[in-house]
Design an enzyme around this catalytic site. Structure first.
Site, PDB file in Angstrom:
ATOM      1  N   GLU A  60       0.810  -1.228   0.153  1.00  0.00           N
ATOM      2  CA  GLU A  60       0.015  -0.076   0.013  1.00  0.00           C
ATOM      3  C   GLU A  60       0.749   1.146  -0.012  1.00  0.00           C
ATOM      4  O   GLU A  60       1.786   1.465   0.750  1.00  0.00           O
ATOM      5  CB  GLU A  60      -0.857  -0.024   1.248  1.00  0.00           C
ATOM      6  N   LYS A 149      -8.663   4.247  -2.902  1.00  0.00           N
ATOM      7  CA  LYS A 149      -9.277   3.864  -1.794  1.00  0.00           C
ATOM      8  C   LYS A 149     -10.387   4.817  -1.594  1.00  0.00           C
ATOM      9  O   LYS A 149     -10.460   5.790  -1.332  1.00  0.00           O
ATOM     10  CB  LYS A 149      -8.185   3.904  -0.619  1.00  0.00           C
ATOM     11  N   CYS A 183      -6.299  -2.351   1.656  1.00  0.00           N
ATOM     12  CA  CYS A 183      -6.380  -2.375   3.210  1.00  0.00           C
ATOM     13  C   CYS A 183      -7.500  -2.534   3.813  1.00  0.00           C
ATOM     14  O   CYS A 183      -8.509  -3.551   3.577  1.00  0.00           O
ATOM     15  CB  CYS A 183      -5.491  -1.149   3.877  1.00  0.00           C
TER      16      CYS A 183
END
Length: 392
Positions: A60, A149, A183
């Site tokens: 990430e 995200k 995540c």
């Protein structure tokens, strides 16, 4: 013998391939020097290609660093806070750019697909907002997908804007269908369901590094025990692989004091800097939720596995989330894939120039309409478009 006209062999697991070699790249970040870091990334992409790997995944926000390692706020030392944030601004990535071109070139030369985690700087004029972004590169070096995200988690909101549903999706390739989430998105029930229902053979789940929440001196504490309940990244990756019936590449970051550029060494030891979270933990999970490669901690390098299509077939005989376990007559999911912008300019739709006499004459002759009448109509239309008063 009759054949099925609509039979599509590429719809078989992993596009009909017996197995595909994949790798998580567990490589240190370079804080803050994006071009040095891209050199490191390209080195690993090349090495992966030489080892027969066809799909690689980075951690990430691998480039230039996971920003929320620094948990600054209003109580932060101003100079320290400025140093971290300006370093982040100056070393983040615009998509597309020279930086993405360099990574794409490495993918093309190595013949690999790559999912790269970056801090993406919005390319809109005058905007300095970041996104936590995954960029998927094809074997030909092209950008196949960009995913931002959707919701930054907790203190991450100090850094990133929110993505939207326009870039959720799965890419069809010659090694199978590849999808990805970032995540905490692996715990967002409907988001992960939407991605799963698009059908994946491979799923990239990238994280900043391995940690777990527990009571103690700090809210997050590094965890190196792959057998413990431990870091939610492994819980999320294993559950996702089981539910989707796919292989999951859980790619985690690793970082040490040696990885800071000289002008940023002063940040080491700050009460707000938590690089001890980045101890790796990359793993590869099979479609039954089992480890193909167990988490690897405190070690730089490629975490490699051969993924077999038959494992997907066997897994989905037991549980097929998009098939016999889906029950759309009971519950269905609506996904909004529209991308919204905050400035929508409506351009003047009036013609730049009026119709010519020659055009009017041709129309008059073709449709046998009086030329004078056509001229009067054209004049009225032109005045209307210009906002002028129209004579009765």
């Amino acid at each position: 013998m009759a054949t099925l006209k609509n039979y599509k062999p590429e719809k078989r697991p992993m596009a009909g391939k017996k197995f595909v070699r994949v790798a998580c790249v567990q490589a240190p970040q370079v804080v803050f020097n994006k071009w040095k870091q891209i050199e490191v990334a390209c080195k690993y992409i090349k090495e992966a290609g030489e080892k027969g790997v066809e799909l690689v995944a980075f951690s990430e926000t691998y480039i230039p660093v996971f920003p929320a390692y620094y948990t600054g706020g209003y109580e932060s030392n101003v100079e320290e806070w400025r140093l971290w944030n300006i370093g982040l601004q100056d070393n983040s990535i615009v998509v597309p750019s020279d930086e993405t071109d360099a990574i794409g070139k490495a993918c093309k030369e190595a013949g690999v697909y790559c999912v790269m985690g970056v801090n993406e700087l919005d390319d809109a004029d005058g905007v300095r907002t970041f996104y936590n972004t995954q960029i998927m590169f094809g074997k030909d070096g092209r950008i196949l997908r960009r995913h931002r995200k959707l919701t930054p988690t907790y203190s991450e909101r100090c850094y990133w804007g929110s993505g939207d549903g326009s870039d959720l999706g799965v890419v069809e390739t010659d090694i199978g269908r590849i999808g990805s989430l970032i995540c905490g998105e692996h715990h967002a029930i409907l988001i992960r369901a939407a991605e799963m229902l698009m059908g994946e053979d491979f799923h990239i789940a990238n994280y900043p590094g391995c940690h777990k929440a527990q009571s103690g001196e700090k809210f997050l504490v590094a965890n190196r025990d792959e057998n413990a309940y431990g870091c939610e990244c492994h819980l999320g990756a294993r559950e996702y692989a089981l539910e989707a019936g796919c292989f999951c590449l859980c790619s985690c970051g690793i970082l040490g004091e040696k990885d800071f550029e000289p002008e940023y060494k002063s940040l080491i030891g700050s009460d707000h800097l938590n690089i001890d979270w980045a101890i790796g933990g990359s793993a590869i999970v099979g479609p039954g939720g089992e480890y193909v490669v167990k988490p690897v901690f405190d070690k730089e390098g490629l975490v490699i596995a051969d993924c077999y299509a038959d494992d997907i077939k066997v897994s989905k005989m037991l549980f097929d989330a998009a098939g016999h376990y889906s029950h759309p007559e009971i519950a269905r999911l609506v996904l909004n894939t529209k991308h919204y912008t905050n400035l929508n300019i409506i351009e003047n739709s009036s013609p730049k120039k009026g119709i010519s006499y020659k055009d009017l004459k041709n129309l008059s002759e073709e449709f046998e309409v009086d030329l004078d009448k056509l001229e009067r109509i054209a004049t009225r239309i032109e005045k209307h478009n210009q906002g002028l008063a129209i004579d009765d």
